[in-house]
Design an enzyme around this catalytic site. Structure first.
Site, PDB file in Angstrom:
ATOM      1  N   LYS A 160      -7.552  -2.722   0.664  1.00 16.24           N
ATOM      2  CA  LYS A 160      -8.228  -2.110   1.803  1.00 16.24           C
ATOM      3  C   LYS A 160      -8.840  -0.756   1.418  1.00 16.24           C
ATOM      4  O   LYS A 160      -8.647  -0.250   0.320  1.00 16.24           O
ATOM      5  CB  LYS A 160      -7.237  -1.932   2.966  1.00 16.24           C
ATOM      6  CG  LYS A 160      -6.755  -3.247   3.559  1.00 16.24           C
ATOM      7  CD  LYS A 160      -5.891  -3.008   4.781  1.00 16.24           C
ATOM      8  CE  LYS A 160      -5.439  -4.310   5.438  1.00 16.24           C
ATOM      9  NZ  LYS A 160      -4.614  -4.074   6.641  1.00 16.24           N
ATOM     10  N   ARG A 215      -4.695   5.287   3.064  1.00 12.04           N
ATOM     11  CA  ARG A 215      -4.180   4.556   1.898  1.00 12.04           C
ATOM     12  C   ARG A 215      -4.737   5.134   0.601  1.00 12.04           C
ATOM     13  O   ARG A 215      -5.835   5.688   0.581  1.00 12.04           O
ATOM     14  CB  ARG A 215      -4.543   3.075   1.985  1.00 12.04           C
ATOM     15  CG  ARG A 215      -4.040   2.370   3.230  1.00 12.04           C
ATOM     16  CD  ARG A 215      -4.512   0.928   3.280  1.00 12.04           C
ATOM     17  NE  ARG A 215      -4.068   0.252   4.512  1.00 12.04           N
ATOM     18  CZ  ARG A 215      -4.742   0.278   5.652  1.00 12.04           C
ATOM     19  NH1 ARG A 215      -5.890   0.928   5.707  1.00 12.04           N
ATOM     20  NH2 ARG A 215      -4.279  -0.335   6.715  1.00 12.04           N
ATOM     21  N   LYS A 273       0.738   7.576  14.314  1.00 12.66           N
ATOM     22  CA  LYS A 273       1.346   6.266  14.097  1.00 12.66           C
ATOM     23  C   LYS A 273       2.701   6.391  13.396  1.00 12.66           C
ATOM     24  O   LYS A 273       2.899   5.847  12.310  1.00 12.66           O
ATOM     25  CB  LYS A 273       0.399   5.389  13.266  1.00 12.66           C
ATOM     26  CG  LYS A 273       0.790   3.911  13.234  1.00 12.66           C
ATOM     27  CD  LYS A 273      -0.075   3.164  12.230  1.00 12.66           C
ATOM     28  CE  LYS A 273       0.372   1.728  12.099  1.00 12.66           C
ATOM     29  NZ  LYS A 273      -0.303   1.030  10.992  1.00 12.66           N
ATOM     30  N   GLU A 297       6.451   5.359  12.494  1.00 13.57           N
ATOM     31  CA  GLU A 297       7.018   4.014  12.389  1.00 13.57           C
ATOM     32  C   GLU A 297       8.511   4.082  12.080  1.00 13.57           C
ATOM     33  O   GLU A 297       8.977   5.016  11.444  1.00 13.57           O
ATOM     34  CB  GLU A 297       6.342   3.221  11.259  1.00 13.57           C
ATOM     35  CG  GLU A 297       4.872   2.974  11.445  1.00 13.57           C
ATOM     36  CD  GLU A 297       4.225   2.300  10.241  1.00 13.57           C
ATOM     37  OE1 GLU A 297       3.168   1.686  10.411  1.00 13.57           O
ATOM     38  OE2 GLU A 297       4.778   2.411   9.118  1.00 13.57           O
ATOM     39  N   GLN A 339       0.750   4.737   1.285  1.00  8.97           N
ATOM     40  CA  GLN A 339       0.059   5.184   2.490  1.00  8.97           C
ATOM     41  C   GLN A 339       0.837   6.264   3.220  1.00  8.97           C
ATOM     42  O   GLN A 339       1.996   6.557   2.916  1.00  8.97           O
ATOM     43  CB  GLN A 339      -0.147   3.994   3.434  1.00  8.97           C
ATOM     44  CG  GLN A 339       1.164   3.332   3.878  1.00  8.97           C
ATOM     45  CD  GLN A 339       0.939   2.185   4.846  1.00  8.97           C
ATOM     46  OE1 GLN A 339       1.253   2.307   6.027  1.00  8.97           O
ATOM     47  NE2 GLN A 339       0.398   1.073   4.348  1.00  8.97           N
ATOM     48  N   SER A 362       0.768  -1.246   0.000  1.00  6.56           N
ATOM     49  CA  SER A 362       0.000   0.000   0.000  1.00  6.56           C
ATOM     50  C   SER A 362       0.803   1.302   0.000  1.00  6.56           C
ATOM     51  O   SER A 362       1.742   1.484   0.767  1.00  6.56           O
ATOM     52  CB  SER A 362      -1.020   0.016   1.135  1.00  6.56           C
ATOM     53  OG  SER A 362      -0.571   0.463   2.348  1.00  6.56           O
ATOM     54  N   HIS A 375       0.591   8.190   7.514  1.00  9.40           N
ATOM     55  CA  HIS A 375      -0.077   8.165   8.811  1.00  9.40           C
ATOM     56  C   HIS A 375      -0.318   9.591   9.292  1.00  9.40           C
ATOM     57  O   HIS A 375       0.545  10.465   9.135  1.00  9.40           O
ATOM     58  CB  HIS A 375       0.774   7.406   9.825  1.00  9.40           C
ATOM     59  CG  HIS A 375       1.104   6.019   9.389  1.00  9.40           C
ATOM     60  ND1 HIS A 375       0.142   5.055   9.185  1.00  9.40           N
ATOM     61  CD2 HIS A 375       2.289   5.419   9.086  1.00  9.40           C
ATOM     62  CE1 HIS A 375       0.713   3.939   8.782  1.00  9.40           C
ATOM     63  NE2 HIS A 375       2.013   4.133   8.709  1.00  9.40           N
ATOM     64  N   HIS A 413       4.664   6.514   1.866  1.00 10.95           N
ATOM     65  CA  HIS A 413       5.589   5.396   1.839  1.00 10.95           C
ATOM     66  C   HIS A 413       4.868   4.108   1.447  1.00 10.95           C
ATOM     67  O   HIS A 413       3.637   4.047   1.412  1.00 10.95           O
ATOM     68  CB  HIS A 413       6.275   5.210   3.198  1.00 10.95           C
ATOM     69  CG  HIS A 413       5.329   4.892   4.318  1.00 10.95           C
ATOM     70  ND1 HIS A 413       4.646   5.876   5.012  1.00 10.95           N
ATOM     71  CD2 HIS A 413       4.928   3.709   4.879  1.00 10.95           C
ATOM     72  CE1 HIS A 413       3.899   5.322   5.945  1.00 10.95           C
ATOM     73  NE2 HIS A 413       4.038   3.995   5.878  1.00 10.95           N
TER      74      HIS A 413
END
Length: 423
Positions: free
Chosen positions: A301, A295, A135, A137, A110, A108, A112, A276
């Site tokens: 999804k 996304r 979120k 990461e 995406q 994906s 955050h 990313h």
């Protein structure tokens, strides 16, 4: 606090379709090494190993002295184990989720949200954005690990527009001209032009996307068949993504985003609003506890293109700027520290040569989770007069301010990762 404060964990395996199959997966190999009874199926994907207190994957405690509980239940009863600062800052909860990922299919396009946007999205659409937390990461490669991260320098994108007419057609002449004119200008103008181009691409009509992607795939395939090298436009990667996600707009994102191939130990940090995607390989990942992902492609999804286009950081930068280098500990020659600019987590990497027979794990004012990736040790816990054998794939929870000594029981180099919260 009565009872053990250091104990092994049984972690949760997630078998998502994009994961590597069977023993090709680092997740499966770690699981098999740590648990002799584990049955690894060679026709099932092993995508993620979760080490933490996530409600969809709360680790189980492997200690007979503690009645059968999950880590989340035990921490709720013993919040002081987190350390005073962590307990007070994060309301008595472990603020991070520690993972191993084994990626075989692109995962994906995406980004955050930051905390402000996360709260807004959660109020508007809780079914898609299930909490109000950010979120961030960190991904640290265990094997060669390929991903997309952040917008490329504008000059590179303009070059792709010239070489890939199918890409330029989807963006349109006006947006293309604006981006070309922004080259060498001020940062704000470049970011504005980049936003315009990316938004035009991502909001393209599905039928037109499929037509142009099919034309590009056909052109690259013919050139490759004729023996021509198409790597100047990432021909092999484009064909791979199209095979995995036929007709998907996300295939064109490789011309906007930096392509990184991390060597083992190299890392990338994915802060809020950074676009990313993970493409292939195995990594250790640590993230703030949240399920908020926006996304826009390469995924079955829910996608939210308007939100993604609005929220992204459009500041372009070279791919090397996207590497996140660890700091070498001044006190421990075997310790590297990946400390991102967020309070939720820090990851430590310990590489101990086989010539060392004992290694002291640093004492922290934070609960931590330790993962053995390579080597065999006995963890000696002075406060409990206890010893815990740990093999490859073994996971240990360490409460705040606890001391742990690792005695290397097989003369082999040791590789350990440890997630914690350094406030």
């Amino acid at each position: 606090m009565a009872g053990p404060r250091v104990f092994p964990l049984s972690c949760v395996v997630q078998q998502y379709a994009w994961g590597k199959v069977g023993s090709k997966s680092e997740v499966a190999c770690l699981l098999a090494s740590s648990d002799p009874l584990a049955q690894i199926s060679e026709d099932k994907p092993y995508a993620e190993l979760w080490m933490g207190t996530h409600p969809r994957g709360d680790a189980k405690i492997l200690d007979n002295r503690i009645s059968q509980k999950t880590l989340g239940q035990w921490i709720a009863e013993n919040p002081d184990c987190l350390g005073s600062k962590v307990k007070n800052t994060f309301n008595g909860k472990l603020p991070f989720l520690f993972k191993v990922l084994s990626v075989d299919t692109a995962l994906s396009i995406q980004a955050h949200p930051n905390k402000e946007l996360a709260e807004k999205l959660h109020l508007q659409a809780p079914e898609h954005y299930p909490d109000a937390n950010h979120k961030p990461e960190m991904a640290i490669a265990l094997t060669s690990f390929q991903g997309l991260c952040g917008f490329r320098p504008v000059e590179e994108i303009v070059t792709f527009m010239k070489k890939v007419p199918e890409f330029q057609l989807l963006i349109g002449d006006d947006a293309t001209a604006q981006l070309k004119e922004s080259v060498g200008g001020d940062t704000e103008a470049m970011a504005s032009a980049l936003r315009n181009c990316f938004s035009h691409l991502m909001k393209s009509e599905k039928k037109v996307v499929v037509e142009q992607l099919n034309l590009l795939v056909k052109r690259i395939s013919q050139q490759v068949f004729d023996g021509n090298n198409m790597e100047d436009i990432y021909g092999k990667l484009l064909l791979q993504l199209h095979q995995q996600h036929p007709g998907d707009i996300g295939c064109f994102a490789i011309y906007f985003l930096n392509l990184l191939t991390l060597k083992p130990g190299e890392a990338m940090f994915l802060d809020a609003n950074v676009p990313h995607a993970y493409l292939k390989g195995d990594c250790v990942e640590c993230m703030a506890c949240s399920d908020n992902t926006v996304r826009a492609g390469l995924t079955p999804k829910f996608i939210d293109v308007p939100t993604l286009c609005e929220m992204l950081n459009y500041t372009p930068s070279p791919s090397n700027d996207r590497l996140f280098a660890p700091a070498q500990s001044q006190d421990d020659p075997y310790l590297s520290i990946y400390d991102p600019p967020v309070p939720d987590f820090t990851v430590m990497k310990m590489e101990v040569p086989s010539s060392v027979t004992e290694y002291k794990v640093s004492t922290l004012d934070s609960a931590s989770i330790l993962l053995v990736v390579q080597g065999t040790v006995t963890a000696i816990i002075p406060s409990a007069h206890a010893e815990i054998p740990l093999y490859r794939g073994g996971v240990l929870f360490i409460a705040a301010n606890e001391s742990v000594l690792l005695k290397i029981t097989v003369p082999k180099d040791l590789l350990i990762f440890r997630a914690c919260c350094l406030l």
